[in-house]
Write an enzyme that holds these catalytic residues in place. Structure first.
Site, PDB file in Angstrom:
ATOM      1  CG  HIS A 279       3.214  -3.759  -1.450  1.00  0.00           C
ATOM      2  ND1 HIS A 279       2.045  -3.549  -2.143  1.00  0.00           N
ATOM      3  CD2 HIS A 279       2.902  -4.561  -0.401  1.00  0.00           C
ATOM      4  CE1 HIS A 279       1.066  -4.211  -1.535  1.00  0.00           C
ATOM      5  NE2 HIS A 279       1.559  -4.828  -0.468  1.00  0.00           N
ATOM      6  CD  GLU A 280       5.205  -6.140   2.758  1.00  0.00           C
ATOM      7  OE1 GLU A 280       4.759  -5.972   3.907  1.00  0.00           O
ATOM      8  OE2 GLU A 280       4.603  -6.806   1.900  1.00  0.00           O
ATOM      9  CG  HIS A 283       0.929  -2.698   3.824  1.00  0.00           C
ATOM     10  ND1 HIS A 283      -0.391  -2.505   3.504  1.00  0.00           N
ATOM     11  CD2 HIS A 283       1.343  -3.755   3.093  1.00  0.00           C
ATOM     12  CE1 HIS A 283      -0.748  -3.403   2.599  1.00  0.00           C
ATOM     13  NE2 HIS A 283       0.293  -4.173   2.322  1.00  0.00           N
ATOM     14  CD  GLU A 363      -2.100  -6.067   0.468  1.00  0.00           C
ATOM     15  OE1 GLU A 363      -1.090  -5.819  -0.222  1.00  0.00           O
ATOM     16  OE2 GLU A 363      -2.034  -6.318   1.681  1.00  0.00           O
ATOM     17  CG  ASP A 367      -0.077  -3.033  -5.263  1.00  0.00           C
ATOM     18  OD1 ASP A 367       0.899  -3.459  -4.604  1.00  0.00           O
ATOM     19  OD2 ASP A 367      -0.904  -3.785  -5.826  1.00  0.00           O
TER      20      ASP A 367
HETATM   21 ZN   LIG Z   1       0.542  -5.792   1.045  1.00  0.00          ZN
END
Ligand SMILES: [Zn+2]
Length: 422
Positions: A279-280, A283, A363, A367
């Site tokens: 997930h990170e 980004h 976000e 995801d």
């Molecule tokens: Zn996040």
């Protein structure tokens, strides 16, 4: 005439902000209380009732604390501006120093010291009463005050030279000072992105390279799959201060590093850690970080241009309870900066939902990225654990959440991920 109109506008925005914040908080309190007695059906098998009720109580306590600090901060804001606090402070310092750079830096430092002193009892209460009550505080009082002193010294060591540079530009760089200041400010932000993870954060926490070999090779496999090069994987001793767990990503360019709180590693399975990291990395790969920095630079350019205009308008000072000294070299610049930073949040508060909306969009995208490169079910189980451990409410008021939250509500996020997994 303009001053009075500006004062009235300022007060109207303060009242509007208070009303909106109280209304949203009361909705949140009612919503969380109404759902306190039962775990939402979709989480019933994963989260015990006691944990759900702890999250409700914690959310309620934090919301009430938020209202208390809102009232205090508003009173302080009005005290500094309309009630003449800054004017008084400025006169006291002026009598000691006379006009010039010393007066200006002393004014900024005195303001910072007073604000810090006002915040101190509230920060103390939050840490040793609120967080303590829910088992999240791991700080000793020595560490709390040590952090405070270190933070103040660091703030002075970084803030004073920066303020000196900005004030010099304001005074001597002509009508386009705000443009030069913007260049300096943007450069400073980039410098901090390099210095924060490598120099500043290590003053407060210990960072050790991730040692668990099987976890490390799992993570390196993921980074290779998504094409990500990093300077390192670190574990931070977050447990020194708080039981809250997290993972983050910092630095840019060759300085990128991934940081796991020890509290998080202790709770998650290797495949869940991989999913959180994916997930990170999402980004980063989806350019969210660059977009955020670009947005920040554009907004600060707009605000500095606005300050360039306001600084020369007597009504801006008068309307906020300060007698302007608009003679060049007399040193009104620090006052202009202070007033601007103090009142800006009052006028920008109503834009908060836009920022939240943009953040939640990112976000969802991160995801989806994680679901694509790892098993979405692992991210779901990691999220459930993180919600439970951090006592984050699963039943926020939808409007409150839409207004403030940088992350989508748990149920919405998990529903999306579950769809991606099936
Ligand atoms: Zn996040």
């Amino acid at each position: 005439m303009y001053s009075l109109a500006f004062s009235i506008l300022f007060v109207s925005f303060i009242i509007l902000t208070l009303l909106v914040r109280f209304w949203l908080a009361s909705r949140q309190l009612r919503h969380v209380l109404a759902h306190r007695s039962a775990v939402p059906a979709e989480f019933a098998e994963k989260i015990p009732l006691a944990a759900h009720q702890k999250a409700a109580d914690y959310t309620i306590a934090r919301t009430q604390y938020g209202l208390l600090t809102l009232l205090v901060n508003t009173a302080v804001l009005v005290g500094f501006t309309l009630l003449g606090g800054l004017q008084w402070l400025s006169l006291q310092i002026f009598q000691l120093t006379g006009p010039g750079m010393t007066y200006q830096l002393a004014l900024l430092a005195a303001f910072a010291a007073i604000s810090g002193a006002i915040d101190l009892p509230f920060d103390y209460y939050k840490q040793f009463s609120l967080e303590q009550r829910f088992g999240f505080n791991k700080m000793t009082k020595g560490l709390f005050f040590g952090d405070m002193i270190k933070g103040a010294l660091l703030g002075a060591a970084i803030g004073l030279p920066l303020a000196w540079l900005v004030l010099t530009l304001m005074n001597q760089a002509g009508n386009l000072w705000w443009l030069y200041t913007w260049v300096v400010w943007s450069g400073f932000q980039l410098l901090m992105m390099v210095l924060y993870p490598t120099v500043i954060a290590p003053m407060f926490n210990k960072f050790t390279p991730l040692e668990d070999q099987s976890l490390k090779s799992r993570i390196e496999g993921l980074m290779q799959r998504v094409g990500f090069a990093s300077k390192g994987l670190f574990v931070m001793d977050g447990s020194k201060r708080s039981a809250h767990g997290n993972a983050y990503f910092s630095g840019f360019g060759a300085n990128k590093r991934i940081v796991f709180f020890d509290t998080l590693l202790a709770r998650l399975q290797p495949q869940e850690i991989e999913a959180v990291l994916a997930h990170e990395l999402g980004h980063f790969k989806l350019k969210h970080i660059i977009k955020r920095i670009g947005m920040m630079f554009a907004i600060s350019l707009g605000f500095l241009a606005l300050l360039g205009y306001l600084k020369t308008q007597p009504w801006f000072y008068d309307g906020l309870g300060v007698n302007p000294v608009l003679l060049p070299g007399q040193g009104n610049d620090a006052m202009a900066l202070l007033l601007f930073m103090l009142v800006l949040p009052v006028f920008t508060f109503l834009f908060a939902p836009l920022t939240s909306l943009g953040s939640r969009k990112h976000e969802f995208e991160a995801d989806a990225f994680a679901a694509q490169h790892t098993d979405a079910r692992d991210l779901v189980s990691a999220l459930v654990k993180m919600y439970e451990d951090n006592a984050s409410t699963l039943t926020p008021d939808p409007l409150h959440s839409a207004f403030y939250d940088s992350h989508p509500p748990a149920s919405v996020r998990i529903r999306q991920l579950t769809l991606a997994a099936s």
